[in-house]
Every structure is written in C-alpha cells, then in structure tokens.
Design an enzyme around this catalytic site. Structure first.
Site, PDB file in Angstrom:
ATOM      1  N   HIS A   1       0.820  -1.201   0.000  1.00  0.00           N
ATOM      2  CA  HIS A   1       0.000   0.000   0.000  1.00  0.00           C
ATOM      3  C   HIS A   1       0.861   1.261   0.000  1.00  0.00           C
ATOM      4  CE1 HIS A   1      -3.653   2.223   0.795  1.00  0.00           C
ATOM      5  NE2 HIS A   1      -2.939   2.960   1.636  1.00  0.00           N
TER       6      HIS A   1
ATOM      7  N   GLU B   1      -2.411  -5.414  -4.095  1.00  0.00           N
ATOM      8  CA  GLU B   1      -3.136  -5.057  -2.891  1.00  0.00           C
ATOM      9  C   GLU B   1      -4.527  -5.678  -2.884  1.00  0.00           C
ATOM     10  OE1 GLU B   1      -2.561  -0.719  -1.997  1.00  0.00           O
ATOM     11  OE2 GLU B   1      -4.635  -1.042  -1.412  1.00  0.00           O
TER      12      GLU B   1
ATOM     13  N   ASN C   1      26.707 -20.746  -6.771  1.00  0.00           N
ATOM     14  CA  ASN C   1      27.665 -21.797  -7.029  1.00  0.00           C
ATOM     15  C   ASN C   1      27.464 -22.955  -6.060  1.00  0.00           C
ATOM     16  OD1 ASN C   1      30.140 -22.206  -8.712  1.00  0.00           O
ATOM     17  ND2 ASN C   1      30.904 -22.697  -6.676  1.00  0.00           N
TER      18      ASN C   1
END
Lengths: 685, 120
Positions: free
Chosen positions: A46, A68, A420
């Site tokens: 918001h 929202e 990795n």
C-alpha cells in the site's frame, strides 16, 4: 508537482518496503495461515502504491494496486493462499524490484506489467469478484442513464409526488439538485458520502438518480441528481455543497410539480427511500476490515530514532577529516621538533580526540551486512525451486558491520558464490538420500569480525571439491602440467577454480557456469583489498571464506624510501621485511630471485618499475626487501629504506591520472610530502 | 493563508512531500508524526489548526487516531489522506468527523484547496 527532489527518498523507502514484503512472503510461505503476515505485506504494498503514484510511476502503482486487491482478499479470508498465488505474488514483487532498480539507474520505471496485472485480477475475481472489479467494469456503462432531459417529473413516482406536495404545504421546498464532481475526482463514492453527510442535517433526500446504491458503488459518471426536501434556502444549501472538495458544479432548482406532472415515464430502477439504509449497511460492512487492520498495526516493531544522511555527505566528512589527520601528523612532527612541552601536550590531546573522532566517523559509515544478506533467502528459495533441490539457508552474523563502500560491492560476489554452492555444491535430493545424507541440504552464510577484518563464509554440506577432477580440467585447459599439478597443495588446487575460464560444471546450467565464473568473484574481492580462501572435503563440504578490510579509506601502511621518494605499502599485503646479502640473489631465466624460507621469490626493483631518478649510485652489499603476497604468490620489493608503520589516508589520484600502473592512490604525510601508495597486486603477475 | 498543521504519514517520503506543498503555500508545519499514537500525542502538544492524516499506518491507524483526537478536541479539523481503493475507510473517517479527504497521488492544488476550505 516537481518530484525529482523526492526521488532518493522514494527509492530508499521503496527498497525497504520491497525487502519487507520479500521477508514477509517467505515467512508466509512457511505459515500460509498467518493473516498477520499478510497484513504486513499489504501495508508495504500500500505504501509503495501511494508513493509511486505520487511520483508518477504508474506501472508500479498499477501493479501494487492489483497486488493489494489480492492481498486484501487474503487478509479478509476471502481468498486462500495457494502456492500458485504465492508464485504470482513473488513474480509481481520481482517486477516491482526491477522497476525500482531501473529507476535508480535513471530510467522512467516503466515495464510491461499487463500480464501480471491480468493474473492478479484473475485471482481476485476468480475466487470471488469484489466490488472494485465490478466497479471498474461498469463505471462507464451508466453515463447515459444519469442524464435527465431538463425535466425531473418523470423521475418521480406517485408516492414521491404526494410527499413533495405535502411538504410544500408545510413550508418546505422541494429542490432538484444536480451535482457534478470534478473530472479527476478519485474516490467518488466517498465524495458522495460527504455530500449526503452535508445534506443530512438540512433536510431529506427523497430521490437520487442514479440510485444511492449505485452512487455508493461508483456506478455513475461524474454527475448525479437528487430531489431534496428542505426548509432551508437554495443558497445556503448551494454554499454547503460547493465547499466540499472536488465538487465542480452544483445546480439547484425549485421543483414545481404542476409543470410536468403529466409525464408519467417513471424509471423502473429508481428506488426513492434507500438513502439512509444503504449508507447504514455500508457503514457496517466497513467496520470489520478496519478492526482487523488495527490488530495488524500492533505487530510492526517501533522504528529506532535515526536520521537519513546522504552517503555523499559522509564521504565529504571523511575526506575533510582525513585532511585533519594529515595536519595532525604535521603538528605532531613540529611539536616533536620544537620540544615545547605545552604544545606537545595539547597536540597529544588533539591526537587522542581526533582518534576518537575517526572511530566515530568510520562507525557512521558502517552498515550491517544484513542489507546484503536480506535478499538471499528469497534468492535461494527461487533457485532451489528451479533446480529441484531442497535447501536450508542458515544466516548468522547479519548484524556484522562493514564500510558502506564495501557493502555496495560485496553483494554480487556473494550471490555468485551462493549460486555456485547451490548449483554445483549441493547434490540432488535423490543423490543425498543415496549417500545417507539428509534430503535437505544446508548452506551456511556466516559473517563475523576478526581484528581489522570481516570474514564472510559460505559453507555447503554438498559433495565437496574433487581435487583430481579440478586438476584434470586444468591440465586439459593447458593451465598447468600434470607434474606441476601433483606438487600443488589442496588449497592451491582449489584456487584454480578462481582462474579465468575455469568452470567445473558438467553442464552449463541456467544458474551458473557460464564461463564468467569465479575469477570475476576473485577480482572483485581483490579490488576491495580482500581475499578468498577455499576449504573442502570430498563428499562432505565446501567452504568459501572471504576476508575483507573493515574500511577502505584509512589504511595501515609501511612507509619506505627509494632514492628521495617515499612510498606506502598497505600492511595487509606485506608478509615480512628482510635484508638479504647481494650474493644471496640468484638469476633464474634472467629474473632475480631469492630463497625466502624455502620459497623461490622473484625480486622486483621498484626503482626500475617507477623509473625513480637517483643522483649518486650507492654500492651496498645488502638489499632491503619487502616480501608481499597476493593469494599464494609472493614477490620481493627492493627498497632503500624502511621508514616505519603509519596510518595513512587513501586518496585517489583523480580523473587526470586514472590508471597508473601499480599505484592505487596517494597520501599526504605529516611533513606535507606526498607519498604514492603501491598496489602490490598489480606487481605480482 | 496561514495555519499550523500537523502532518501524519508513516512514509517519510509522503511527509516531506506534503510539508513542502504546505510551506510553499504559507502554512506552517508544526509537527510530523509517523503513526497514530504519535499523532495523538503531538496533537495535544501543539494544538494545530489542522491535521493531515494518513489512513494506513502502523501502531495506530489514521481512523483510530482521528477518533482519539476528536474525543479530546471536538473542534479538531482533520483531513484524511487516502489511497485509491480505500473508499470504505474514507467514509468511515468522515463519519468519525474528518472534514475532508485527499487522495494519493497528491496534487498540490487539490491539497491546498482542501485545506483552505477546511480552515475557512
């Protein structure tokens, strides 16, 4: 409104909230039933929506708006969170992050949000369509309904007409009020509510067109009409209405029923007496969500008392302070030479205070590494999904502090190492079960202070490094001969991974192993004056350890002299200082070398490298050598004199001298002389 | 136009924005609050002529803070700052005595219009 000046704040706060969303979403994935978490996410979304709309970043605003809506349904327990919904939300957050970062890089923050917006809308409406959705679909449809062709009699049914006639006989006026809202009015229903609220005390609305429910649902264009019974004057009412914001136009006419009473074209959908009840029911509906909201407010921790300072200001402060350090050095020297006791005393006092001040300033520049670590849980989650591996990330020491400049640079190398570990280090779940390991792999990410350095370790409990495989590969690539390989220590073999063009991945995956491998990580860390070490045991674990200096701007150095020039060498790269007899210098393939504790170390003449002029040739039987290191490699730098250890302030050479070989910067000494700082890494190749 | 204003919003960004707009138009921002609790406290301390109040905030939301403030001072003038899609909250706020509301993204003239109307 000019918004540029707010951009920095917007970016900072957006980043914070996006991080909070990410954290909360990960938490939510673990506890999908915890509505409090949803509320937190909702609040962050918001805030971002509000800020981005203000800044004119409409794509961000649109996407957060849809996000929202979905979150709102979740927190009101209309929609249940499913992994599919989580994925869409995560994607949205990623896109938002992308947009915010593109804004940082100076773009307009636009992106194609349409597909995600559609998906979010589908989620919001697929489960249960909300008022908002229907509103958007229908708000334009009602335009024609709102217009009346000049007369209003056709709006009224017999009952209403009777009411009007009766009230007129008791001295009340029947007014026809047309109200237009301004074009950019955004919460139309709330405006309507304010209008009704204003009229409430003055009389009674007996008719609304469109009907009050439709007005409340914003099912009207910009204007609507009311029939209002009141004892007050037209002007008073007009005055009240005009004073409501975003009311563009108010037109009030007296209703004279005799004119159009023959017109019986009564609209079927008009419901005259709904105003009160409709408003009441809407009041009740709205209470529920807000109470829940308030519960959520309590969960957010109280923010500490801080101020935001532009990092550049701190840089300037640091720079100014370093000038002071230089003057302090000069003062100390002068005081020593003069031997004036009071001067010496006060200079000493000043030195102590400036020492404290230096610590304080350095501390101000320190930021917890949390900032960097924060994004990793999310990254690991996504990656492990992509790679079908199960992994648990254990973060420790996120509060360890590092200089801001280091923090900014360390993120990418860490991402690389973590990827990795996950991609090459950890085995697939099946393989792990076969080996008798727990199905879920573990990656530990630890940070801690030690002395003047910060260590960051990435440890995975995967398959470890296979010495022989690495050697075979290196030989295959022509990086070394088999014989050389057999003589190397494990650590040396592992360090081969950091050589450019070396990749052990059998298959080039999407994640890592694209050739721009670990050598980039190493060079980045070395650029930060740091080092990388590897430790590993086949079948058990691999540990990458990164060692970083606490700060980059004030460094401990060894001052040396060659001819009449002074140079500084960072203590962090010095192994030892030594004096050798000339006869201990050997020539190997035209290169001068010395035998330093069993190692053959090449000698580098700084005099030649830097082309230092020398007035008179001094013949000496001995040479002074500083042995410096870069990883496992060493070199001996020939100097005339060791002056001593000193704390120096690193200053870069500015834009005119960008790339001077083997010089990383300059510093000003106590006596006002300039000393160049030698970059040992460049000398050892 | 002049008047003392208390600006309430959890986003520092929004506070600065409103503050600048107000200052440019001759209003004095006497205090800023980042949540409802602070707002209530600062209102009592400063007794401003007007409050701009965000709705969604931590600790105590804008509506709750509005109610608290109005409880203590029946003449308190509060303008709600809402975002799109907070219709219900706005209506609730007006029922609780808010004088007006402005919708994010703020437009300077709209903010000033609302404030000058309320202070009239």
């Amino acid at each position: 409104m000019d918004t540029n000046q707010y951009l920095d704040m917007f970016i900072d706060e957006s980043k914070e909230h996006l991080q909070a969303i990410n954290d909360n979403l990960l938490e939510l994935e673990k506890n999908p039933k915890d509505i409090d978490i949803v509320k937190n996410v909702f609040r962050s979304a918001h805030t971002i929506k509000g800020m981005s709309a203000t800044m004119g970043f409409e794509d961000i605003a649109n996407l957060t708006h849809e996000l929202e809506n979905v979150l709102d349904q979740v927190r009101n327990e209309i929609t249940e969170i499913t992994p599919e919904i989580m994925d869409v939300i995560f994607q949205s957050v990623d896109l938002l992050e992308g947009m915010v970062y593109s804004i940082i890089e100076g773009s307009d923050g636009k992106a194609n949000v349409a597909p995600l917006v559609e998906q979010l809308k589908a989620i919001a409406s697929g489960q249960q369509p909300t008022a908002k959705e229907t509103k958007q679909a229908t708000s334009t449809d009602n335009k024609s309904d709102g217009n009346v062709d000049g007369s209003y009699g056709h709006l009224l049914d017999e009952y209403q007409k009777t009411v009007i006639l009766q009230s007129q006989s008791t001295g009340h006026n029947a007014l026809h009020i047309s109200i237009s809202l301004s074009k950019d009015c955004m919460l139309k229903a709330a405006r309507v509510f304010m209008i009704f609220d204003a009229l409430e005390g003055l009389g009674e609305v007996i008719l609304a067109d469109p009907a009050v429910e439709d007005l409340e649902d914003e099912k009207f264009d910009l204007s609507f009409e009311l029939v209002f019974l009141t004892a007050e004057s037209k002007d008073l009412i007009k005055g009240k209405l005009v004073n409501i914001s975003e009311v563009a136009e108010v037109e009030i006419k007296n209703i004279d029923l005799t004119i159009s009473s023959e017109d019986e074209d009564i609209k079927a959908d008009v419901e005259p007496t709904v105003s009160e009840s409709a408003l009441d029911s809407s009041k009740q509906e709205q209470k529920q969500p807000t109470e829940k909201n308030q519960a959520a407010m309590k969960t957010k921790p109280i923010s500490s008392k801080t101020i935001r300072v532009d990092i550049e200001r701190l840089d300037v402060l640091m720079n100014l302070f370093s000038e002071l350090v230089i003057d302090r050095g000069r003062l100390e020297q002068i005081a020593r030479e003069l031997g004036h006791s009071e001067l010496v005393e006060s200079v000493e006092h000043m030195s102590r205070i400036s020492g404290d001040l230096q610590n304080l300033i350095l501390n101000m520049r320190m930021v917890p590494i949390e900032q960097v670590f924060n994004r990793f849980p999310r990254m690991i989650r996504d990656l492990s999904k992509d790679l079908n591996k199960k992994v648990e990330l254990d973060i420790k020491g996120a509060d360890t502090e590092l200089d801001r400049t280091v923090i900014d640079e360390i993120g990418d190398p860490l991402v690389h190492l973590l990827r990795n570990s996950l991609d090459h280090g950890l085995e697939s779940p099946e393989e792990r079960i076969k080996k008798g390991k727990p199905e879920t792999g573990k990656i530990q990410l630890h940070a801690y202070h030690s002395g003047n350095h910060v260590f960051i370790e990435i440890i995975d409990d995967g398959n470890g490094l296979d010495r022989q495989k690495i050697l075979n590969k290196a030989i295959e690539r022509g990086l070394l001969t088999e014989e050389q390989g057999n003589q190397m220590s494990d650590q040396q073999v592992f360090m081969l991974l950091f050589q450019s063009g070396f990749s052990t991945a059998k298959v080039v995956t999407d994640v890592s192993g694209r050739g721009v491998g670990l050598d980039v990580v190493r060079s980045k860390i070395e650029a930060l004056s740091g080092q990388v070490h590897i430790e590993s045991k086949l079948g058990e674990y691999t540990k990458f350890q990164i060692e970083l200096p606490l700060t980059l701007s004030i460094i401990q150095s060894m001052l040396i002299r060659i001819s009449d020039e002074k140079y500084a060498i960072p203590l962090s790269s010095i192994i030892e200082t030594a004096v050798f007899s000339k006869k201990d210098i050997y020539l190997v393939q035209g290169q001068q070398v010395i035998d330093f504790r069993g190692h053959i170390v090449p000698l580098v003449s700084l005099e030649k490298v830097f082309a230092i002029p020398r007035a008179d040739e001094v013949e000496d039987d001995e040479v002074s050598v500083i042995v410096v290191k870069k990883g496992d490699k060493m070199a001996g730098l020939i100097v005339d004199d060791f002056i001593g250890q000193q704390e120096i302030v690193l200053k870069n050479l500015g834009t005119y001298l960008p790339n001077v070989f083997a010089i990383s910067g300059a510093t000003i000494l106590g006596d006002g002389q300039v000393a160049l700082i030698i970059d040992c890494n460049a000398l050892i190749q | 136009m002049s008047g003392k204003v208390l600006v309430v919003d959890d986003a520092a960004f929004m506070r600065v924005m409103i503050k600048d707009t107000l200052k440019k138009n001759g209003y004095e921002v006497v205090a800023e609050a980042a949540n409802g609790q602070e707002a209530v406290k600062l209102y009592q301390e400063h007794q401003p002529d007007l409050v701009t109040m965000d709705i969604t905030m931590p600790e105590m939301d804008g509506i709750e803070a509005l109610k608290e403030i109005r409880k203590a001072d029946g003449n308190a003038k509060v303008i709600m700052c809402s975002a799109m899609g907070q219709q219900g909250m706005v209506v609730q706020a007006i029922q609780a005595g808010a004088k007006d509301f402005i919708v994010k993204p703020f437009q300077a003239d709209r903010v000033i219009e609302a404030i000058s109307k309320v202070l009239k």
